[in-house]
Scaffold this motif. Structure first.
Motif, PDB file in Angstrom:
ATOM      1  N   TYR A 122       0.835  -1.200   0.000  1.00 23.43           N
ATOM      2  CA  TYR A 122       0.000   0.000   0.000  1.00 23.43           C
ATOM      3  C   TYR A 122       0.871   1.252   0.000  1.00 23.43           C
ATOM      4  CZ  TYR A 122      -4.617  -2.126   0.796  1.00 23.43           C
ATOM      5  OH  TYR A 122      -5.796  -2.797   0.656  1.00 23.43           O
ATOM      6  N   SER A 123       1.925   1.215   0.796  1.00 26.19           N
ATOM      7  CA  SER A 123       2.821   2.367   0.873  1.00 26.19           C
ATOM      8  C   SER A 123       3.516   2.602  -0.460  1.00 26.19           C
ATOM      9  CB  SER A 123       3.851   2.140   1.977  1.00 26.19           C
ATOM     10  OG  SER A 123       4.828   3.158   1.975  1.00 26.19           O
ATOM     11  N   TYR A 124       4.008   1.506  -1.053  1.00 26.32           N
ATOM     12  CA  TYR A 124       4.765   1.605  -2.314  1.00 26.32           C
ATOM     13  C   TYR A 124       3.903   2.173  -3.427  1.00 26.32           C
ATOM     14  CZ  TYR A 124       7.749   0.150  -6.196  1.00 26.32           C
ATOM     15  OH  TYR A 124       8.533   0.128  -7.319  1.00 26.32           O
ATOM     16  N   TYR A 125       2.624   1.791  -3.439  1.00 26.60           N
ATOM     17  CA  TYR A 125       1.748   2.251  -4.508  1.00 26.60           C
ATOM     18  C   TYR A 125       0.956   3.496  -4.126  1.00 26.60           C
ATOM     19  CZ  TYR A 125       3.108  -1.668  -7.247  1.00 26.60           C
ATOM     20  OH  TYR A 125       3.870  -2.538  -7.969  1.00 26.60           O
ATOM     21  N   GLU A 126       1.515   4.232  -3.160  1.00 30.02           N
ATOM     22  CA  GLU A 126       1.001   5.556  -2.814  1.00 30.02           C
ATOM     23  C   GLU A 126      -0.480   5.519  -2.442  1.00 30.02           C
ATOM     24  OE1 GLU A 126       2.035   8.281  -5.903  1.00 30.02           O
ATOM     25  OE2 GLU A 126       4.189   8.035  -5.587  1.00 30.02           O
ATOM     26  N   TYR A 127      -0.842   4.500  -1.695  1.00 30.49           N
ATOM     27  CA  TYR A 127      -2.179   4.439  -1.108  1.00 30.49           C
ATOM     28  C   TYR A 127      -2.003   4.204   0.387  1.00 30.49           C
ATOM     29  CZ  TYR A 127      -7.088   3.134  -0.514  1.00 30.49           C
ATOM     30  OH  TYR A 127      -8.388   3.066  -0.100  1.00 30.49           O
ATOM     31  N   PRO A 128      -1.296   5.135   1.046  1.00 28.72           N
ATOM     32  CA  PRO A 128      -0.966   4.906   2.459  1.00 28.72           C
ATOM     33  C   PRO A 128      -2.175   4.866   3.371  1.00 28.72           C
ATOM     34  CG  PRO A 128      -0.394   7.147   1.816  1.00 28.72           C
ATOM     35  CD  PRO A 128      -0.767   6.423   0.559  1.00 28.72           C
ATOM     36  N   PHE A 129      -3.226   5.602   3.035  1.00 27.49           N
ATOM     37  CA  PHE A 129      -4.392   5.615   3.927  1.00 27.49           C
ATOM     38  C   PHE A 129      -5.007   4.213   4.015  1.00 27.49           C
ATOM     39  CE2 PHE A 129      -8.756   6.140   5.195  1.00 27.49           C
ATOM     40  CZ  PHE A 129      -8.701   7.126   6.165  1.00 27.49           C
ATOM     41  N   GLY A 130      -5.148   3.543   2.855  1.00 25.99           N
ATOM     42  CA  GLY A 130      -5.688   2.194   2.860  1.00 25.99           C
ATOM     43  C   GLY A 130      -4.800   1.235   3.626  1.00 25.99           C
ATOM     44  N   GLY A 131      -3.471   1.381   3.437  1.00 26.68           N
ATOM     45  CA  GLY A 131      -2.541   0.515   4.157  1.00 26.68           C
ATOM     46  C   GLY A 131      -2.597   0.743   5.652  1.00 26.68           C
ATOM     47  N   ALA A 132      -2.670   2.006   6.068  1.00 24.70           N
ATOM     48  CA  ALA A 132      -2.721   2.309   7.500  1.00 24.70           C
ATOM     49  C   ALA A 132      -4.012   1.788   8.121  1.00 24.70           C
ATOM     50  CB  ALA A 132      -2.594   3.818   7.708  1.00 24.70           C
ATOM     51  N   SER A 133      -5.114   1.958   7.413  1.00 22.03           N
ATOM     52  CA  SER A 133      -6.395   1.477   7.933  1.00 22.03           C
ATOM     53  C   SER A 133      -6.372  -0.033   8.111  1.00 22.03           C
ATOM     54  CB  SER A 133      -7.537   1.872   6.982  1.00 22.03           C
ATOM     55  OG  SER A 133      -7.620   3.272   6.857  1.00 22.03           O
ATOM     56  N   MET A 134      -5.834  -0.734   7.095  1.00 19.60           N
ATOM     57  CA  MET A 134      -5.745  -2.188   7.167  1.00 19.60           C
ATOM     58  C   MET A 134      -4.835  -2.628   8.308  1.00 19.60           C
ATOM     59  SD  MET A 134      -3.583  -4.955   6.481  1.00 19.60           S
ATOM     60  CE  MET A 134      -2.362  -4.333   5.318  1.00 19.60           C
ATOM     61  N   LEU A 135      -3.658  -2.001   8.401  1.00 15.20           N
ATOM     62  CA  LEU A 135      -2.692  -2.407   9.422  1.00 15.20           C
ATOM     63  C   LEU A 135      -3.206  -2.102  10.826  1.00 15.20           C
ATOM     64  CD1 LEU A 135       0.039  -3.578  10.107  1.00 15.20           C
ATOM     65  CD2 LEU A 135       1.065  -1.327   9.694  1.00 15.20           C
ATOM     66  N   GLU A 136      -3.827  -0.978  11.010  1.00 16.17           N
ATOM     67  CA  GLU A 136      -4.400  -0.637  12.323  1.00 16.17           C
ATOM     68  C   GLU A 136      -5.459  -1.660  12.726  1.00 16.17           C
ATOM     69  OE1 GLU A 136      -5.261   3.583  14.010  1.00 16.17           O
ATOM     70  OE2 GLU A 136      -7.063   2.928  12.944  1.00 16.17           O
ATOM     71  N   ARG A 137      -6.282  -2.048  11.759  1.00 16.04           N
ATOM     72  CA  ARG A 137      -7.322  -3.051  12.026  1.00 16.04           C
ATOM     73  C   ARG A 137      -6.706  -4.388  12.432  1.00 16.04           C
ATOM     74  NH1 ARG A 137      -9.915  -1.995   7.880  1.00 16.04           N
ATOM     75  NH2 ARG A 137      -8.958  -3.414   6.421  1.00 16.04           N
ATOM     76  N   GLU A 138      -5.660  -4.799  11.745  1.00 18.23           N
ATOM     77  CA  GLU A 138      -5.036  -6.095  12.028  1.00 18.23           C
ATOM     78  C   GLU A 138      -4.249  -6.066  13.340  1.00 18.23           C
ATOM     79  OE1 GLU A 138      -5.811  -8.743  10.412  1.00 18.23           O
ATOM     80  OE2 GLU A 138      -7.017  -7.596   8.988  1.00 18.23           O
ATOM     81  N   LEU A 139      -3.654  -4.925  13.665  1.00 18.79           N
ATOM     82  CA  LEU A 139      -2.988  -4.797  14.967  1.00 18.79           C
ATOM     83  C   LEU A 139      -4.001  -4.889  16.097  1.00 18.79           C
ATOM     84  CD1 LEU A 139      -0.403  -1.996  14.161  1.00 18.79           C
ATOM     85  CD2 LEU A 139       0.181  -4.198  15.207  1.00 18.79           C
ATOM     86  N   ASN A 140      -5.114  -4.215  15.925  1.00 20.11           N
ATOM     87  CA  ASN A 140      -6.153  -4.254  16.962  1.00 20.11           C
ATOM     88  C   ASN A 140      -6.741  -5.648  17.118  1.00 20.11           C
ATOM     89  OD1 ASN A 140      -5.831  -1.526  17.480  1.00 20.11           O
ATOM     90  ND2 ASN A 140      -7.438  -0.906  16.056  1.00 20.11           N
ATOM     91  N   ALA A 141      -6.800  -6.402  15.997  1.00 21.58           N
ATOM     92  CA  ALA A 141      -7.354  -7.758  16.047  1.00 21.58           C
ATOM     93  C   ALA A 141      -6.347  -8.779  16.551  1.00 21.58           C
ATOM     94  CB  ALA A 141      -7.849  -8.157  14.661  1.00 21.58           C
ATOM     95  N   GLY A 142      -5.080  -8.362  16.663  1.00 17.14           N
ATOM     96  CA  GLY A 142      -4.056  -9.281  17.157  1.00 17.14           C
ATOM     97  C   GLY A 142      -3.458 -10.172  16.102  1.00 17.14           C
ATOM     98  N   ARG A 143      -3.808  -9.950  14.825  1.00 15.89           N
ATOM     99  CA  ARG A 143      -3.246 -10.794  13.763  1.00 15.89           C
ATOM    100  C   ARG A 143      -1.855 -10.326  13.343  1.00 15.89           C
ATOM    101  NH1 ARG A 143      -8.808 -11.324  12.540  1.00 15.89           N
ATOM    102  NH2 ARG A 143      -8.858  -9.297  11.509  1.00 15.89           N
ATOM    103  N   VAL A 144      -1.553  -9.060  13.629  1.00  9.24           N
ATOM    104  CA  VAL A 144      -0.194  -8.540  13.432  1.00  9.24           C
ATOM    105  C   VAL A 144       0.431  -8.348  14.800  1.00  9.24           C
ATOM    106  CG1 VAL A 144       1.184  -6.586  12.625  1.00  9.24           C
ATOM    107  CG2 VAL A 144      -0.684  -7.451  11.223  1.00  9.24           C
ATOM    108  N   GLU A 145       1.637  -8.852  14.941  1.00 12.51           N
ATOM    109  CA  GLU A 145       2.305  -8.804  16.241  1.00 12.51           C
ATOM    110  C   GLU A 145       2.572  -7.359  16.654  1.00 12.51           C
ATOM    111  OE1 GLU A 145       5.754 -11.160  15.705  1.00 12.51           O
ATOM    112  OE2 GLU A 145       4.628 -13.001  15.299  1.00 12.51           O
ATOM    113  N   PRO A 146       2.296  -7.015  17.924  1.00  6.23           N
ATOM    114  CA  PRO A 146       2.457  -5.625  18.393  1.00  6.23           C
ATOM    115  C   PRO A 146       3.911  -5.267  18.675  1.00  6.23           C
ATOM    116  CG  PRO A 146       1.702  -7.005  20.194  1.00  6.23           C
ATOM    117  CD  PRO A 146       1.751  -7.904  18.976  1.00  6.23           C
ATOM    118  N   GLU A 147       4.728  -5.309  17.644  1.00  7.71           N
ATOM    119  CA  GLU A 147       6.150  -4.987  17.784  1.00  7.71           C
ATOM    120  C   GLU A 147       6.391  -3.529  17.397  1.00  7.71           C
ATOM    121  OE1 GLU A 147       8.257  -7.726  15.392  1.00  7.71           O
ATOM    122  OE2 GLU A 147       7.678  -9.495  16.560  1.00  7.71           O
ATOM    123  N   PRO A 148       7.417  -2.895  17.986  1.00  7.23           N
ATOM    124  CA  PRO A 148       7.673  -1.486  17.662  1.00  7.23           C
ATOM    125  C   PRO A 148       7.801  -1.212  16.167  1.00  7.23           C
ATOM    126  CG  PRO A 148       8.971  -2.140  19.561  1.00  7.23           C
ATOM    127  CD  PRO A 148       8.306  -3.382  19.055  1.00  7.23           C
TER     128      PRO A 148
END
Length: 481
Positions: free
Chosen positions: A272-298
């Motif tokens: 998402y970042s590479y293709y200049e759609y950062p808002f979509g990438g951030a929304s997706m990543l925030e959702r997955e972090l909150n759901a616990g599917r992405v590890e909460p690493e710095p």
């Protein structure tokens, strides 16, 4: 009599293939297919009757007894080459039934070497022996026997092509292996997974990227629920310069719930970042972090913050950056937080974070950070403090020109302010002098307008009081030079 299927071993990443023995015909069939009489292909009554007895043992599942009988007969004197070849053929079959492939191979090779069997039977043994040799890891010998059968009239079918492709794959002879794999694919009535997988294996070994990509495209269309095919397809698209298509494939995988691993989701966020759609990438990543599917690493929170920053969502980036800085205590993370605060217009807080970043260290370009401190102070109208920060930025060559430019700008601004203040002061003094002169021309109507020495006292306006005393005289510090 038909032989069961068995699976050969796999090496070098080649998928295991299920290979079927070719049906061996009974002796009568061999006799019916006899060619012109160059070799006597008849059995003596004694030999024929004994073979029938032993075949009855085979029919009853008594393969050990049958094998023992065939071994005994092979010790008999006076056997013709054809009789010996038949006995070796049957002994090999019994040995195979007893899970003794080495004896089966030896018996069948000996039967072939006698050159006494009908060509169809000999070719059947070549195919079956070659197959067993592949299973035993003797790939070159197995291939040679099967290719001899092809040269002697056996038609190449999809199964035989698969066996030969496998054998060449085990030998890492990928050129001829690919040739047979393609034929296996083309000859199959409906190519199935083994045909696709085998062909893909050779494309991979020969680094044939366009062919791999095209084949995997067919595979994902045919087996859309197979995640491994999709991920391999996306990887190949990226490797062949089709990054946009790779991004779309990954996005499709995510939308269909097929991306669940933390690393896969992080890779998609980076797309998402590479293709200049950062808002979509951030929304997706925030959702997955909150759901616990992405590890909460710095590092994952850093990526989220970077995506929000790219999207210019500074307010959404701030709490994420605050969390990262708190977790790591690292200077660069405080610097990123300071930038977000600066962009959001929180200049005092931004200044504090930049100073904190410099204090903690580890910055790639501390001179630039001092410049940022100066910028925050300019925004707060702390011009002298800003000059101090910019002067610190002069210590590094990469930030020197910028810092010097700011210093010059601020000094000029201060000079202009001072000139403006002086002009405003002179204007006020002149106006006050006119006002005092008007009052001086007026009559004294009360003793309160005179001091103890009889000098006129003036009721000055608030604008004039800083510059004139009560008697209307200009204070010494404002005397014109």
């Amino acid at each position: 009599m038909g032989y069961p299927k068995f699976t050969t071993g796999a090496a070098g990443g080649l998928a295991a293939l299920v290979i079927a023995f070719t049906t061996l015909g009974p002796p009568a069939a061999a006799q019916r297919s006899r060619p012109p009489e160059t070799v006597e292909r008849t059995l003596s009554q004694r030999v024929g009757e004994r073979i029938l007895e032993l075949m009855e043992h085979e029919g009853a599942g008594e393969h050990a007894a049958a094998l023992a009988g065939y071994r005994d007969m092979l010790e008999t004197e006076g056997l013709t080459p054809y009789e010996r070849a038949m006995l070796l053929q049957l002994a090999g079959r019994s040995a195979w039934e007893l899970d003794n492939p080495r004896e089966a191979i030896a018996a069948w090779r000996a039967a072939i070497a006698l050159d006494a069997l009908p060509e169809d039977d000999a070719n059947t043994l070549r195919i079956n022996t070659g197959q067993l040799l592949l299973a035993e890891g003797e790939y070159r010998a197995g291939i040679d026997l099967m290719e001899t059968a092809l040269a002697r009239g056996v038609p190449l079918g999809p199964d035989l092509a698969m066996r030969l492709a496998q054998g060449y794959g085990q030998l890492e002879a990928y050129g001829p292996g690919l040739n047979y794999a393609r034929q296996a694919f083309d000859l199959a009535e409906t190519p199935d997974r083994p045909h696709f997988s085998l062909l893909l294996f050779f494309y991979q070994q020969l680094d044939m990227l366009p062919e791999q990509t095209g084949l995997l495209g067919q595979m994902v269309a045919r087996w859309p629920d197979e995640k491994a095919y999709w991920t391999s397809y996306a990887s190949l698209l990226a490797r062949t310069g089709r990054e946009a298509d790779a991004f779309e494939v990954n996005r499709i995988l995510y939308l269909n719930g097929m991306l669940t691993d933390s690393d896969e989701l992080i890779r998609l966020a980076r797309y998402y970042s590479y293709y200049e759609y950062p808002f979509g990438g951030a929304s997706m990543l925030e959702r997955e972090l909150n759901a616990g599917r992405v590890e909460p690493e710095p590092e994952h929170f850093r990526l989220l913050a970077d995506l929000w920053r790219q999207a210019r969502e500074w307010e959404r980036a701030r709490p994420v950056l605050q969390r990262v800085a708190t977790l790591t205590g690292a200077g660069p993370d405080y610097e990123r937080l300071g930038e977000a605060l600066y962009r959001a217009g929180a200049f005092s807080e931004a200044e504090a974070m930049f100073v904190q970043a410099l204090s903690r260290g580890g910055l790639n370009r501390p001179g630039d950070t001092w410049t940022l401190v100066g910028n925050t102070r300019v925004e707060q109208d702390d011009l002298l403090g800003a000059i101090d920060a910019f002067e610190r930025g002069l210590a590094w060559e990469y930030s020197r020109a910028t810092a010097q430019g700011w210093i010059g700008f601020i000094e000029q601004k201060i000079a202009i302010q001072r000139d403006g203040e002086r002009f405003a002061q002179l204007t006020t003094i002149e106006a006050c002098e006119l006002e005092i002169e008007r009052m001086r021309r007026g009559p004294v109507i009360s003793e309160d307008q005179l001091d103890s020495e009889g000098v006129r006292i003036f009721d000055l306006s608030a604008e004039c009081e800083p510059y004139f005393d009560v008697n209307g005289r200009l204070k010494p510090e404002f005397e014109r030079a």
